[in-house]
Write a protein that holds these residues in place. Sequence first.
Motif, PDB file in Angstrom:
ATOM      1  N   TRP A 254       0.807  -1.214   0.000  1.00  0.00           N
ATOM      2  CA  TRP A 254       0.000   0.000   0.000  1.00  0.00           C
ATOM      3  C   TRP A 254       0.844   1.270   0.000  1.00  0.00           C
ATOM      4  CZ3 TRP A 254      -4.728   0.295  -1.634  1.00  0.00           C
ATOM      5  CH2 TRP A 254      -5.472  -0.887  -1.688  1.00  0.00           C
ATOM      6  N   ILE A 255       2.045   1.239   0.558  1.00  0.00           N
ATOM      7  CA  ILE A 255       2.926   2.407   0.437  1.00  0.00           C
ATOM      8  C   ILE A 255       3.303   2.604  -1.026  1.00  0.00           C
ATOM      9  CG2 ILE A 255       5.272   3.236   0.911  1.00  0.00           C
ATOM     10  CD1 ILE A 255       4.904   2.246   3.779  1.00  0.00           C
ATOM     11  N   THR A 256       3.621   1.517  -1.708  1.00  0.00           N
ATOM     12  CA  THR A 256       3.927   1.601  -3.139  1.00  0.00           C
ATOM     13  C   THR A 256       2.726   2.139  -3.916  1.00  0.00           C
ATOM     14  OG1 THR A 256       5.436  -0.272  -2.915  1.00  0.00           O
ATOM     15  CG2 THR A 256       4.691   0.264  -5.145  1.00  0.00           C
ATOM     16  N   PHE A 257       1.540   1.658  -3.567  1.00  0.00           N
ATOM     17  CA  PHE A 257       0.337   2.114  -4.262  1.00  0.00           C
ATOM     18  C   PHE A 257       0.107   3.613  -4.048  1.00  0.00           C
ATOM     19  CE2 PHE A 257      -4.169   3.043  -4.528  1.00  0.00           C
ATOM     20  CZ  PHE A 257      -4.467   2.556  -5.792  1.00  0.00           C
ATOM     21  N   VAL A 258       0.264   4.093  -2.813  1.00  0.00           N
ATOM     22  CA  VAL A 258       0.036   5.515  -2.531  1.00  0.00           C
ATOM     23  C   VAL A 258       1.066   6.383  -3.251  1.00  0.00           C
ATOM     24  CG1 VAL A 258       0.072   7.275  -0.714  1.00  0.00           C
ATOM     25  CG2 VAL A 258      -1.209   5.169  -0.378  1.00  0.00           C
ATOM     26  N   LYS A 259       2.308   5.928  -3.303  1.00  0.00           N
ATOM     27  CA  LYS A 259       3.320   6.674  -4.062  1.00  0.00           C
ATOM     28  C   LYS A 259       2.919   6.795  -5.527  1.00  0.00           C
ATOM     29  CE  LYS A 259       7.416   5.499  -1.338  1.00  0.00           C
ATOM     30  NZ  LYS A 259       8.678   4.745  -1.370  1.00  0.00           N
ATOM     31  N   ASN A 260       2.464   5.693  -6.109  1.00  0.00           N
ATOM     32  CA  ASN A 260       2.033   5.711  -7.512  1.00  0.00           C
ATOM     33  C   ASN A 260       0.771   6.550  -7.704  1.00  0.00           C
ATOM     34  OD1 ASN A 260       4.179   4.098  -8.289  1.00  0.00           O
ATOM     35  ND2 ASN A 260       3.004   2.200  -8.055  1.00  0.00           N
ATOM     36  N   LEU A 261      -0.130   6.493  -6.740  1.00  0.00           N
ATOM     37  CA  LEU A 261      -1.351   7.291  -6.807  1.00  0.00           C
ATOM     38  C   LEU A 261      -1.021   8.780  -6.757  1.00  0.00           C
ATOM     39  CD1 LEU A 261      -4.500   7.194  -6.740  1.00  0.00           C
ATOM     40  CD2 LEU A 261      -4.315   7.244  -4.238  1.00  0.00           C
ATOM     41  N   TRP A 262      -0.077   9.143  -5.900  1.00  0.00           N
ATOM     42  CA  TRP A 262       0.290  10.548  -5.712  1.00  0.00           C
ATOM     43  C   TRP A 262       0.890  11.160  -6.977  1.00  0.00           C
ATOM     44  CZ3 TRP A 262      -1.352  13.012  -1.513  1.00  0.00           C
ATOM     45  CH2 TRP A 262      -0.926  14.322  -1.343  1.00  0.00           C
ATOM     46  N   LYS A 263       1.665  10.362  -7.703  1.00  0.00           N
ATOM     47  CA  LYS A 263       2.298  10.907  -8.912  1.00  0.00           C
ATOM     48  C   LYS A 263       1.570  10.490 -10.195  1.00  0.00           C
ATOM     49  CE  LYS A 263       5.837   7.345  -8.721  1.00  0.00           C
ATOM     50  NZ  LYS A 263       7.243   7.051  -8.686  1.00  0.00           N
TER      51      LYS A 263
ATOM     52  N   LEU B  14      -6.769  10.179 -13.577  1.00  0.00           N
ATOM     53  CA  LEU B  14      -7.692   9.493 -12.668  1.00  0.00           C
ATOM     54  C   LEU B  14      -7.657  10.097 -11.265  1.00  0.00           C
ATOM     55  CD1 LEU B  14      -7.176   5.734 -13.601  1.00  0.00           C
ATOM     56  CD2 LEU B  14      -9.207   7.133 -13.979  1.00  0.00           C
ATOM     57  N   ALA B  15      -6.465  10.325 -10.737  1.00  0.00           N
ATOM     58  CA  ALA B  15      -6.333  10.781  -9.354  1.00  0.00           C
ATOM     59  C   ALA B  15      -6.483  12.289  -9.222  1.00  0.00           C
ATOM     60  CB  ALA B  15      -4.994  10.330  -8.786  1.00  0.00           C
TER      61      ALA B  15
ATOM     62  N   THR C 154      -9.421  13.875  -7.225  1.00  0.00           N
ATOM     63  CA  THR C 154     -10.733  13.400  -7.690  1.00  0.00           C
ATOM     64  C   THR C 154     -11.305  12.403  -6.685  1.00  0.00           C
ATOM     65  OG1 THR C 154      -9.746  11.565  -8.893  1.00  0.00           O
ATOM     66  CG2 THR C 154     -10.043  13.638 -10.106  1.00  0.00           C
ATOM     67  N   GLY C 155     -12.509  11.948  -6.956  1.00  0.00           N
ATOM     68  CA  GLY C 155     -13.134  10.922  -6.118  1.00  0.00           C
ATOM     69  C   GLY C 155     -12.317   9.639  -6.100  1.00  0.00           C
ATOM     70  N   TYR C 156     -11.749   9.308  -7.259  1.00  0.00           N
ATOM     71  CA  TYR C 156     -10.881   8.128  -7.363  1.00  0.00           C
ATOM     72  C   TYR C 156      -9.730   8.218  -6.366  1.00  0.00           C
ATOM     73  CZ  TYR C 156      -7.605   4.828  -9.545  1.00  0.00           C
ATOM     74  OH  TYR C 156      -6.738   3.802  -9.769  1.00  0.00           O
ATOM     75  N   PHE C 157      -9.105   9.392  -6.288  1.00  0.00           N
ATOM     76  CA  PHE C 157      -7.994   9.593  -5.364  1.00  0.00           C
ATOM     77  C   PHE C 157      -8.439   9.374  -3.920  1.00  0.00           C
ATOM     78  CE2 PHE C 157      -5.725  12.353  -2.409  1.00  0.00           C
ATOM     79  CZ  PHE C 157      -4.416  11.960  -2.624  1.00  0.00           C
ATOM     80  N   TRP C 158      -9.555  10.020  -3.532  1.00  0.00           N
ATOM     81  CA  TRP C 158     -10.001   9.940  -2.132  1.00  0.00           C
ATOM     82  C   TRP C 158     -10.418   8.533  -1.741  1.00  0.00           C
ATOM     83  CZ3 TRP C 158      -8.094  13.441   0.622  1.00  0.00           C
ATOM     84  CH2 TRP C 158      -7.961  14.743   0.162  1.00  0.00           C
ATOM     85  N   ILE C 159     -11.113   7.839  -2.621  1.00  0.00           N
ATOM     86  CA  ILE C 159     -11.528   6.462  -2.317  1.00  0.00           C
ATOM     87  C   ILE C 159     -10.305   5.562  -2.148  1.00  0.00           C
ATOM     88  CG2 ILE C 159     -12.638   4.405  -3.306  1.00  0.00           C
ATOM     89  CD1 ILE C 159     -14.618   6.462  -2.203  1.00  0.00           C
TER      90      ILE C 159
END
Length: 101
Positions: free
Chosen positions: A44-53, A58-59, A67-72
């Motif tokens: 999940w740390i890897t996922f959040v790093k990828n989500l952030w950048k 989408l994010a 976006t909503g995708y980011f918050w969910i």
Amino acid sequence: MQDTTEGPAETTPDTAPGRPRGLVLSRPVSWFLLAFGVWSWFVWITFVKNLWKDSSGLAFDDAGDPTGYFWIHLLLAITSFLLGSAIGLIGIRGLRASRRN
């Protein structure tokens, strides 16, 4: 008719003095729970790093707002961090208890 008088208390393996009360985890199960907690954090740390950048849109929208995708997905990651921590802590406690016995 049953005898309801109390006699001397019997000592069973589960209630013997010095024996921990409650659930006792085996060492392999404790190691599995600890490994699951560590794995959960890693994923999940890897996922959040990828989500952030994320640059796919989408994010973050065109203005750079989440976006909503980011918050969910951030909520999913936080929940998984908490559950992974709790499960890992149970594994650590199981390992410590098995060392005492």
